[in-house]
Design an enzyme around this catalytic site. Structure first.
Site, PDB file in Angstrom:
ATOM      1  N   HIS A   1      63.139  11.384  22.536  1.00  0.00           N
ATOM      2  CA  HIS A   1      64.265  10.895  23.326  1.00  0.00           C
ATOM      3  C   HIS A   1      64.441   9.379  23.177  1.00  0.00           C
ATOM      4  CE1 HIS A   1      65.356  14.080  26.582  1.00  0.00           C
ATOM      5  NE2 HIS A   1      65.094  14.661  25.426  1.00  0.00           N
TER       6      HIS A   1
ATOM      7  N   GLU B   1      71.235  15.948  22.206  1.00  0.00           N
ATOM      8  CA  GLU B   1      71.848  15.738  23.511  1.00  0.00           C
ATOM      9  C   GLU B   1      72.594  14.407  23.520  1.00  0.00           C
ATOM     10  OE1 GLU B   1      69.181  16.606  27.013  1.00  0.00           O
ATOM     11  OE2 GLU B   1      67.702  16.667  25.399  1.00  0.00           O
TER      12      GLU B   1
END
Length: 329
Positions: free
Chosen positions: A38, A107
């Site tokens: 991330h 994402e």
């Protein structure tokens, strides 16, 4: 027998802690370790997001047995697929072939930092091209690829492991399986969906394939304490990936989860010191046909305690309780 993994959750721990947890998890007896990749945490209360690939390099140096895996890397926005292939080959070499490259469509939370977030159909087109490029580079030789979304000009990886790095891909339905099953080795999924596994196996035929899932748990000395931590750290979890993939940042996740109650989280995540709930959550994946299940210990405060419990009791309990009634351990 089902392989039990441990998740290096970079959104809730700093890089030095992650490396230490990785070493302890191997000592505790976990079979493999996965790491999130991330740029942002989902919630500001989680408070971390180090660079996963640097952590993997350090983890490769302090572990000897456990397999390692990204869960998952998006090879289409922050990273060009040719660079992902180079990183995967390097980690495989550093870990003596213990690395699997887990990939997914990504994402908005993490990928918007380099530009606009594409529509889902475009993301799938990009991931398809990326999988082709990465596989060709990991197989050796020069690669040229004049694609719709990516261009590769005379690329070659100069340091490759003897065995090509296995590639796993995250899918959520039959459309994704049709698109990706022939471009990857293994399946990643976030729900214990037996139909998904069946369709995947149908496309793969007799070719060996792992089915890899992930289960969030929150071990703590008391159930109330575990529910508090799980609600603070993981209440975003229940929105589902179709929603989560579109949200742009921690503030959006805060807003989307503002009406989630502690009891809602407790219904979705095993909380507290009772290990039977963890076994039941893993069993749902085993019954659906998954070969590998990674546990996510929610929250940073009780990671060492959780690893102690895993070493002394939990892993043995999982192996015993999930053993086939008429088969070997």
């Amino acid at each position: 027998m089902t392989r039990i993994g441990y998740t290096l959750m970079g959104e809730q721990s700093g890089p030095a802690d992650l490396v230490r947890y990785a070493e302890r998890a191997e000592e505790a007896g976990f079979d493999f370790e996965v790491i999130s990749d991330h740029y942002f945490p989902w919630l500001e209360s989680q408070g971390h997001s180090p660079y996963a690939w640097s952590v993997l390099g350090a983890v490769s140096a302090v572990t000897r047995r456990v397999e390692l895996m990204t869960y998952v890397t998006c090879p289409t926005r922050r990273y060009h697929p040719a660079v992902v292939a180079q990183k995967a080959a390097t980690v495989s070499l550093l870990s003596n072939g213990r690395f699997t490259l887990g990939l997914g469509a990504g994402e908005n939370l993490n990928e918007h930092v380099v530009g606009p977030w594409p529509a889902v159909n475009v993301r799938h087109e990009m991931l398809t091209e990326a999988l082709v490029i990465i596989a060709e580079l990991l197989n050796g030789g020069y690669v040229n690829f004049p694609g719709k979304h990516f261009a590769v000009d005379s690329a070659r990886l100069w340091d490759l492991p003897d065995r090509p790095v296995p590639i796993a891909v995250a899918v959520s339905g039959e459309t994704g399986i049709e698109r990706f099953a022939d471009l990857a080795d293994d399946l990643i999924a976030v729900e214990p969906d037996a139909e998904l596994v069946s369709v995947w196996d149908g496309f793969r035929g007799k070719r060996h394939s792992r089915k890899i899932g992930q289960v969030p748990v929150c071990w703590a000395p008391s159930r109330d304490e575990a529910i508090r931590i799980a609600h603070e750290q993981f209440r975003w979890f229940g929105s589902g990936w179709k929603v989560n993939a579109e949200l742009p940042g921690p503030a959006a996740f805060e807003g989307a989860s503002r009406f989630v109650r502690p009891e809602d989280v407790a219904d979705a995540i095993p909380c507290g010191p009772d290990l039977d709930g963890i076994v039941a959550a893993v069993r749902a994946y085993v019954d659906a046909g998954f070969t590998d299940v990674a546990l996510v210990q929610v929250g940073n405060g009780y990671q060492d305690d959780f690893l102690d419990v895993a070493s002394k009791e939990l892993i043995a309990k999982l192996r015993a309780d999930l053993r086939p009634a008429n088969g070997p351990a």
